[in-house]
Design an enzyme around this catalytic site. Structure first.
Site, mmCIF file in Angstrom:
data_model
loop_
_atom_site.group_PDB
_atom_site.id
_atom_site.type_symbol
_atom_site.label_atom_id
_atom_site.label_comp_id
_atom_site.label_asym_id
_atom_site.label_seq_id
_atom_site.Cartn_x
_atom_site.Cartn_y
_atom_site.Cartn_z
ATOM 1 N N SER A 154 0.839 -1.190 0.000
ATOM 2 C CA SER A 154 0.000 0.000 0.000
ATOM 3 C C SER A 154 0.875 1.242 0.000
ATOM 4 O O SER A 154 2.045 1.194 0.405
ATOM 5 C CB SER A 154 -0.895 0.016 1.241
ATOM 6 O OG SER A 154 -1.494 1.285 1.433
ATOM 7 N N TYR B 124 -3.075 -0.868 10.004
ATOM 8 C CA TYR B 124 -2.966 -1.199 8.581
ATOM 9 C C TYR B 124 -1.614 -0.759 8.023
ATOM 10 O O TYR B 124 -0.937 -1.517 7.315
ATOM 11 C CB TYR B 124 -4.102 -0.510 7.817
ATOM 12 C CG TYR B 124 -4.108 -0.756 6.328
ATOM 13 C CD1 TYR B 124 -4.610 -1.937 5.804
ATOM 14 C CD2 TYR B 124 -3.632 0.213 5.442
ATOM 15 C CE1 TYR B 124 -4.633 -2.158 4.425
ATOM 16 C CE2 TYR B 124 -3.645 0.004 4.072
ATOM 17 C CZ TYR B 124 -4.156 -1.182 3.569
ATOM 18 O OH TYR B 124 -4.164 -1.393 2.218
#
Length: 251
Positions: free
Chosen positions: A143, A156
Site C-alpha cells: 500500500s 494497517y
C-alpha cells in the site's frame, strides 16, 4: 496472449478489486489461474464467468489468516494442477479508527490476514517452487501506507510496511533458486475496500487534490503492473517495491 501459457497462478483475495482484475489479466495471458478467497459462492461464480469466456480458472476456498488453511490451499492447488508458477498475494483488510480506539481484536484481524497470511502463503508456495525447481514469481500487494501514513490507519500501515520488508527478505534469500519476489504499493484504487473513502466528499477532495493525476486509480491499472512483474519481461527485477499512486509520492 500466451505469456503464461502452461503456467499455474494462484491469486489470494481473487474475487474483488485488484485481485479480481489481476485474475482476469493472468487468464487473458494464458495462465490457469486459481482464485483463493473465503467466499465460496463468489469464487465459483467468478470461475463460471471466466470459463464461459474460454479462460482457464478454478477456485479454492481459504482464509489466509489461518496457517492450516494456507497449507491446505497450497496442497490442494498442487494436487490438482501439479505446480504453482506464480503467486499474487492480494488478500488484505483494513479497519479505520483513531489509534486510541483500536483493540486487540482489530490488531489480530489485520495482522493475521495482511502480515501472517502474506508471509506464510509466500513460504508454502515458495517451498513447492524450490522442491520442483520452478523459477517462479511472487508479487505481494502492499500500500501507499508503506511510505506515507494517513490518519486512522495505524495498524494497517504497520502491516503494509511489514509486507514491503518481508518481500525484500524473501527476494534476498530465494534469488539463488531463481524465484523473484516483488511488492507493489497502490494508492487509492476504486475497489470495494476503499469505496466508502472515495464516497466521502472530504476524503475524495483530499485524494484528488494530492494526486497529480487528479483521480483514484483503477484496479486494472494495478493488475497490469502485477502481471508485468510476474512475467519474463521483469526477469531482472526482484526485491523492489513499486509505487502505483498517480504521482502521490512524487509531489
Amino acid at each position: 496472449m500466451g505469456e503464461f501459457n502452461g503456467k499455474v497462478a494462484l491469486v489470494t483475495g481473487g474475487t474483488k478489486g485488484i485481485g479480481r482484475a489481476t485474475v482476469i489479466e493472468l487468464c487473458k495471458e494464458g495462465a490457469h489461474t486459481v482464485i483463493a478467497s473465503r467466499n465460496t459462492e463468489e469464487g465459483n461464480q467468478f470461475v463460471n464467468e471466466l470459463t464461459s469466456r474460454g479462460l482457464k480458472a478454478s477456485y479454492v476456498q481459504a482464509d489466509v489468516g489461518s496457517l492450516s488453511d494456507i497449507k491446505k490451499m497450497v496442497q490442494e492447488v498442487i494436487e490438482k494442477n501439479g505446480k504453482i508458477d506464480v503467486l499474487v498475494n492480494c488478500a488484505g483488510v483494513n479497519i479505520r479508527k483513531p489509534i486510541e480506539d483500536y483493540n486487540e481484536d482489530d490488531w489480530n484481524y489485520m495482522v493475521d490476514i495482511n502480515m501472517k497470511g502474506t508471509f506464510f502463503t509466500c513460504q508454502e508456495v515458495g517451498k513447492s517452487m524450490i522442491e520442483k525447481g520452478i523459477q517462479g514469481a511472487i508479487v505481494n500487494v502492499g500500500s501507499i501506507q508503506n511510505e506515507e501514513v494517513l490518519p486512522e490507519r495505524g495498524i494497517y500501515a504497520g502491516t503494509k510496511g511489514a509486507v514491503k520488508q518481508m518481500t525484500k527478505a524473501f527476494a534476498v534469500e530465494w534469488v539463488k533458486y531463481g524465484i523473484r519476489v516483488n511488492s507493489i504499493a497502490p494508492a487509492f484504487i476504486s475497489t470495494p475496500l476503499v469505496e466508502k473513502v472515495l464516497a466521502d466528499p472530504k476524503w475524495n477532495q483530499i485524494i484528488t487534490s494530492r494526486t497529480p493525476m487528479g483521480r483514484a486509480g483503477k484496479p486494472e491499472e494495478v493488475a497490469h503492473l502485477i502481471v508485468f512483474l510476474c512475467s519474463s519481461k521483469a526477469s531482472y527485477i526482484t526485491g523492489t517495491n513499486m509505487m502505483v499512486d498517480g504521482g502521490w509520492t512524487a509531489g
